[in-house]
Design a protein around this motif. Structure first.
Motif, PDB file in Angstrom:
ATOM      1  N   PHE A 247      47.427   7.468  33.770  1.00  0.00           N
ATOM      2  CA  PHE A 247      46.397   6.608  34.331  1.00  0.00           C
ATOM      3  C   PHE A 247      45.092   7.362  34.385  1.00  0.00           C
ATOM      4  O   PHE A 247      45.060   8.527  34.724  1.00  0.00           O
ATOM      5  CB  PHE A 247      46.779   6.159  35.739  1.00  0.00           C
TER       6      PHE A 247
ATOM      7  N   TYR B  85      40.881  -3.336  31.595  1.00  0.00           N
ATOM      8  CA  TYR B  85      42.268  -3.784  31.512  1.00  0.00           C
ATOM      9  C   TYR B  85      43.172  -2.556  31.368  1.00  0.00           C
ATOM     10  O   TYR B  85      42.725  -1.476  30.974  1.00  0.00           O
ATOM     11  CB  TYR B  85      42.492  -4.751  30.346  1.00  0.00           C
ATOM     12  N   ASP B  86      44.428  -2.704  31.722  1.00  0.00           N
ATOM     13  CA  ASP B  86      45.376  -1.589  31.742  1.00  0.00           C
ATOM     14  C   ASP B  86      46.269  -1.611  30.506  1.00  0.00           C
ATOM     15  O   ASP B  86      46.718  -2.676  30.063  1.00  0.00           O
ATOM     16  CB  ASP B  86      46.250  -1.657  32.997  1.00  0.00           C
TER      17      ASP B  86
ATOM     18  N   ARG C 171      49.783   0.236  29.320  1.00  0.00           N
ATOM     19  CA  ARG C 171      50.922   1.015  29.801  1.00  0.00           C
ATOM     20  C   ARG C 171      51.836   1.332  28.623  1.00  0.00           C
ATOM     21  O   ARG C 171      52.335   0.434  27.945  1.00  0.00           O
ATOM     22  CB  ARG C 171      51.703   0.232  30.856  1.00  0.00           C
TER      23      ARG C 171
ATOM     24  N   GLY D  32      45.539  -7.542  32.618  1.00  0.00           N
ATOM     25  CA  GLY D  32      44.217  -7.610  33.210  1.00  0.00           C
ATOM     26  C   GLY D  32      43.658  -9.010  33.147  1.00  0.00           C
ATOM     27  O   GLY D  32      44.225  -9.903  32.497  1.00  0.00           O
TER      28      GLY D  32
ATOM     29  N   SER E 235      39.442  -0.007  28.326  1.00  0.00           N
ATOM     30  CA  SER E 235      40.839   0.182  28.726  1.00  0.00           C
ATOM     31  C   SER E 235      40.998   1.412  29.601  1.00  0.00           C
ATOM     32  O   SER E 235      40.185   2.336  29.572  1.00  0.00           O
ATOM     33  CB  SER E 235      41.732   0.326  27.490  1.00  0.00           C
ATOM     34  N   ARG E 236      42.046   1.410  30.389  1.00  0.00           N
ATOM     35  CA  ARG E 236      42.552   2.613  31.039  1.00  0.00           C
ATOM     36  C   ARG E 236      44.052   2.613  30.787  1.00  0.00           C
ATOM     37  O   ARG E 236      44.678   1.542  30.735  1.00  0.00           O
ATOM     38  CB  ARG E 236      42.215   2.648  32.528  1.00  0.00           C
ATOM     39  N   ALA E 237      44.631   3.800  30.605  1.00  0.00           N
ATOM     40  CA  ALA E 237      45.996   3.854  30.070  1.00  0.00           C
ATOM     41  C   ALA E 237      46.913   4.731  30.893  1.00  0.00           C
ATOM     42  O   ALA E 237      46.487   5.712  31.500  1.00  0.00           O
ATOM     43  CB  ALA E 237      45.965   4.347  28.628  1.00  0.00           C
ATOM     44  N   THR E 238      48.171   4.362  30.901  1.00  0.00           N
ATOM     45  CA  THR E 238      49.214   5.168  31.522  1.00  0.00           C
ATOM     46  C   THR E 238      50.315   5.430  30.511  1.00  0.00           C
ATOM     47  O   THR E 238      50.590   4.591  29.651  1.00  0.00           O
ATOM     48  CB  THR E 238      49.818   4.468  32.758  1.00  0.00           C
TER      49      THR E 238
ATOM     50  N   GLN F 109      47.411  11.798  32.866  1.00  0.00           N
ATOM     51  CA  GLN F 109      46.207  10.985  32.889  1.00  0.00           C
ATOM     52  C   GLN F 109      45.547  11.061  31.516  1.00  0.00           C
ATOM     53  O   GLN F 109      44.974  12.066  31.148  1.00  0.00           O
ATOM     54  CB  GLN F 109      45.228  11.491  33.946  1.00  0.00           C
TER      55      GLN F 109
END
Length: 403
Positions: A8, A20-21, A23, A43, A130-133, A157
């Motif tokens: 994350f 938006y995420d 994963r 998202g 985007s943000r990512a995990t 992260q």
């Protein structure tokens, strides 16, 4: 038991941007040759289309929400709020030598996360970020390392500056592993490898302690986190760089008998982040080899006499492949390229009356990163020298004349 990777990224965004995420979930079963991958996006706003650029030999059994296959591409059109795609990834991968550059065993696995997760292009407004995990679940006695920081829950992260769609990149190792870690000139450095094979983790940290600070003077864009993965046979018997990371076979010496260093060579690749076009791989590989030598000379690792002897040996080896303008740089080509770069360095210093040298050129290349061409390289060299440099004449580079 399953292995999952998760990351994350808390990032500051303007009010005009939508987030938006993404994963990533990767299931690894020790001893198997396949990873099971799931990617989910969620998202209030999502890309209208995501295109996965697959390797048909490694990615298979693709399925998911609104997913269609077009040759080696998976076209994914997420709906509202949430959407998923999954596939299977073949882990074991041999190079032409017969050794592996990606392998799963009963006790550990080593692979490139940017091979596991293929390149993905997103069709979305520029304001949509985007943000990512990448979550990692492992057997109880397994540990996982990648070139990213972990949060308090042990999740990585992900970071990918400049990219609106974030995916994991670089080397990854998981399993029953041991590691040594230190902060070297601001870079969080980790040396990791399987337990029980006698890796020189502390020796490598010490070597980097006196060489990496000098290297970072030339490559100030060097990442602030570095993972070095090491293993023995049947892994490939050499070094391979990646994003903020590299792999090095356990038997490779830190300094070879010819006074070059595979470790420093790959670290230069990490620091520059450049790649050649159809005729410029010699620049990429030559810079890596030249600055492995230069770093040893500048830090006192080798004497001036040994340095000159190394250049003489490389010049003799380079006579086997006088033409540098080829797609892939072999050993003799890299050898000749190293000598040519030394000559260019000397010419820049002579033309500028000692005010400039090759460092300025490669520092600029590392700041831009991406693809390098002969014309771009020539322009930067001539700017530093203040005049044309004969070693960059095509007839010289193809071995048809002396400068």
């Amino acid at each position: 038991m399953a292995l999952f990777l998760s990351i994350f990224i808390p990032v500051a965004h303007s009010a005009a941007e939508s987030i938006y995420d993404v994963r990533y979930e990767v299931e690894l079963k020790p001893g198997e040759d396949f990873a099971h991958v799931r990617i989910a996006v969620s998202g209030d706003a999502l890309p209208s289309q995501l295109t996965l650029h697959l390797n048909p030999e490694r990615h298979s059994k693709i399925a998911g929400d609104s997913v269609t296959l077009d040759g080696d591409k998976a076209i994914w059109k997420p709906g509202k709020d949430h959407s998923e795609i999954e596939y299977r990834f073949k882990i074991d991968e041999k190079k032409s030598s017969g050794n592996y550059d990606s392998l799963m065993t009963e006790k550990w696995t080593i692979l490139r996360s940017d091979k596991l997760i293929p390149p993905i292009s997103a069709r979305a407004p520029k304001s949509l970020q985007s943000r990512a995990t990448l979550q990692v679940n492992t057997p109880e006695n397994w540990n996982t390392l990648a070139p990213y920081a972990k949060d308090d829950n042990g999740n990585f992260q992900l970071k990918d500056p400049g990219r609106r769609f974030i995916r994991p990149k670089g080397w990854m190792i998981s399993g029953r592993i041991g590691s040594r870690q230190d902060i070297i000139d601001g870079t969080d450095t980790v040396i990791a490898g399987p337990l029980g094979i006698g890796l020189r983790r502390q020796d490598t940290l010490a070597f980097l302690g006196w060489t990496l600070p000098e290297l970072k003077k030339v490559f100030p864009e060097f990442p602030n986190k570095l993972l070095i993965v090491m293993a023995d046979d049947p892994m490939w018997r050499g070094g391979l760089s990646g994003t903020r990371s590299l792999f090095m076979h356990a038997d490779r010496p830190l300094i070879s008998g010819n006074r070059t260093s595979s470790m420093l060579h790959e670290l230069v690749h990490v620091g520059t982040g450049i790649r050649g076009d159809q005729e410029s791989d010699w620049i990429v590989e030559g810079i890596a080899e030249y600055y492995s030598l230069e770093t040893l000379r500048r830090t006192g690792g080798i004497s001036e006499r040994r340095y000159q002897e190394a250049l003489e040996e490389l010049a003799e080896w380079g006579e086997e492949s006088p033409n540098l303008l080829v797609k892939r740089s072999s050993g003799p080509i890299t050898a000749r390229a190293t000598v040519v770069l030394h000559q260019i360095d000397q010419q820049i210093q002579k033309s500028s009356r000692g005010k400039r040298n090759l460092d300025e050129v490669v520092t600029a290349l590392a700041a831009e990163r991406g693809e390098i061409t002969l014309e771009k390289f020539r322009k930067l060299v001539e700017q530093a020298a203040g005049e044309p440099v004969p070693q960059l004449d095509r007839t010289f580079l193809t071995g048809k004349k002396k400068p």
